[in-house]
Design a protein around this motif. Structure first.
Motif, PDB file in Angstrom:
ATOM      1  N   VAL A   8       0.840  -1.203   0.000  1.00 34.31           N
ATOM      2  CA  VAL A   8       0.000   0.000   0.000  1.00 34.31           C
ATOM      3  C   VAL A   8       0.872   1.249   0.000  1.00 34.31           C
ATOM      4  CG1 VAL A   8      -1.676   1.332   1.334  1.00 34.31           C
ATOM      5  CG2 VAL A   8      -1.997  -1.132   1.028  1.00 34.31           C
ATOM      6  N   SER A   9       1.948   1.224   0.781  1.00 34.04           N
ATOM      7  CA  SER A   9       2.868   2.363   0.826  1.00 34.04           C
ATOM      8  C   SER A   9       3.497   2.617  -0.541  1.00 34.04           C
ATOM      9  CB  SER A   9       3.951   2.101   1.869  1.00 34.04           C
ATOM     10  OG  SER A   9       4.869   3.160   1.898  1.00 34.04           O
ATOM     11  N   MET A  13       3.097   5.964  -3.125  1.00 31.16           N
ATOM     12  CA  MET A  13       4.189   6.714  -3.755  1.00 31.16           C
ATOM     13  C   MET A  13       3.983   6.764  -5.268  1.00 31.16           C
ATOM     14  SD  MET A  13       7.632   5.828  -1.567  1.00 31.16           S
ATOM     15  CE  MET A  13       7.553   4.057  -1.783  1.00 31.16           C
ATOM     16  N   THR A  14       3.533   5.663  -5.833  1.00 31.50           N
ATOM     17  CA  THR A  14       3.258   5.639  -7.270  1.00 31.50           C
ATOM     18  C   THR A  14       2.135   6.604  -7.609  1.00 31.50           C
ATOM     19  OG1 THR A  14       3.991   3.342  -7.416  1.00 31.50           O
ATOM     20  CG2 THR A  14       2.635   4.165  -9.225  1.00 31.50           C
ATOM     21  N   MET A  15       1.108   6.645  -6.764  1.00 31.80           N
ATOM     22  CA  MET A  15      -0.012   7.556  -6.993  1.00 31.80           C
ATOM     23  C   MET A  15       0.463   9.005  -6.963  1.00 31.80           C
ATOM     24  SD  MET A  15      -3.129   8.161  -7.657  1.00 31.80           S
ATOM     25  CE  MET A  15      -4.204   6.804  -7.318  1.00 31.80           C
ATOM     26  N   GLU A  60       3.632   4.327 -18.384  1.00 33.08           N
ATOM     27  CA  GLU A  60       4.429   3.363 -17.629  1.00 33.08           C
ATOM     28  C   GLU A  60       4.022   3.364 -16.157  1.00 33.08           C
ATOM     29  OE1 GLU A  60       8.496   4.474 -18.345  1.00 33.08           O
ATOM     30  OE2 GLU A  60       8.418   3.872 -20.440  1.00 33.08           O
ATOM     31  N   ILE A  61       3.832   4.549 -15.593  1.00 35.44           N
ATOM     32  CA  ILE A  61       3.451   4.645 -14.185  1.00 35.44           C
ATOM     33  C   ILE A  61       2.051   4.076 -13.970  1.00 35.44           C
ATOM     34  CG2 ILE A  61       2.913   6.248 -12.301  1.00 35.44           C
ATOM     35  CD1 ILE A  61       5.247   7.974 -13.318  1.00 35.44           C
ATOM     36  N   GLN A  62       1.147   4.315 -14.910  1.00 36.71           N
ATOM     37  CA  GLN A  62      -0.194   3.752 -14.795  1.00 36.71           C
ATOM     38  C   GLN A  62      -0.143   2.226 -14.805  1.00 36.71           C
ATOM     39  OE1 GLN A  62      -1.945   5.888 -18.102  1.00 36.71           O
ATOM     40  NE2 GLN A  62      -3.124   7.197 -16.728  1.00 36.71           N
ATOM     41  N   GLU A  63       0.713   1.658 -15.637  1.00 38.17           N
ATOM     42  CA  GLU A  63       0.857   0.201 -15.679  1.00 38.17           C
ATOM     43  C   GLU A  63       1.418  -0.324 -14.362  1.00 38.17           C
ATOM     44  OE1 GLU A  63       3.215  -0.525 -19.172  1.00 38.17           O
ATOM     45  OE2 GLU A  63       1.550  -0.088 -20.527  1.00 38.17           O
ATOM     46  N   ILE A  64       2.394   0.375 -13.813  1.00 43.91           N
ATOM     47  CA  ILE A  64       2.958  -0.014 -12.515  1.00 43.91           C
ATOM     48  C   ILE A  64       1.876   0.050 -11.447  1.00 43.91           C
ATOM     49  CG2 ILE A  64       4.542   0.710 -10.662  1.00 43.91           C
ATOM     50  CD1 ILE A  64       6.473   1.614 -12.931  1.00 43.91           C
ATOM     51  N   PHE A  65       1.089   1.122 -11.469  1.00 45.39           N
ATOM     52  CA  PHE A  65       0.026   1.298 -10.481  1.00 45.39           C
ATOM     53  C   PHE A  65      -0.999   0.170 -10.570  1.00 45.39           C
ATOM     54  CE2 PHE A  65      -3.948   3.114  -8.884  1.00 45.39           C
ATOM     55  CZ  PHE A  65      -3.532   3.552  -7.636  1.00 45.39           C
ATOM     56  N   GLU A  66      -1.356  -0.213 -11.781  1.00 50.53           N
ATOM     57  CA  GLU A  66      -2.310  -1.303 -11.961  1.00 50.53           C
ATOM     58  C   GLU A  66      -1.751  -2.613 -11.416  1.00 50.53           C
ATOM     59  OE1 GLU A  66      -3.404  -1.412 -16.098  1.00 50.53           O
ATOM     60  OE2 GLU A  66      -4.301   0.577 -16.008  1.00 50.53           O
TER      61      GLU A  66
END
Length: 85
Positions: A8-9, A13-15, A60-66
């Motif tokens: 979650v942490s 950070m990704t968000m 890329e960040i959206q993919e990581i977040f998913e």
């Protein structure tokens, strides 16, 4: 539960990165519109390049977040299935 909290942490950070980049992208797109209005081709190309780079990074960040979301869900399910001590 530590694993869940860590996931979650990391997701938070990704968000933060995601929201920051979205804000920067919007700001650059506004500049792009202003430059289009004054027909400053050299600066326009530079801003368009920046916009394209940010769009790639945003994707890329959206993919990581998913992926992180899936990990959080899986971790929560595993924690929920484990008997309490």
């Amino acid at each position: 539960m530590d694993h869940f909290n860590r996931l979650v942490s990391e997701q938070m950070m990704t968000m933060e990165k995601l929201l920051y980049l979205q804000g920067e992208l919007e700001r650059c797109q506004e500049i792009e519109q202003q430059l289009l209005a004054i027909q400053n081709e050299t600066e326009l190309e530079s801003v368009q390049f920046d916009i394209n780079q940010m769009k790639k990074e945003l994707k890329e960040i959206q993919e990581i977040f998913e992926k992180q979301t899936e990990e959080v869900i899986q971790s929560y399910r595993q924690t929920d299935l484990e008997p309490s001590i």
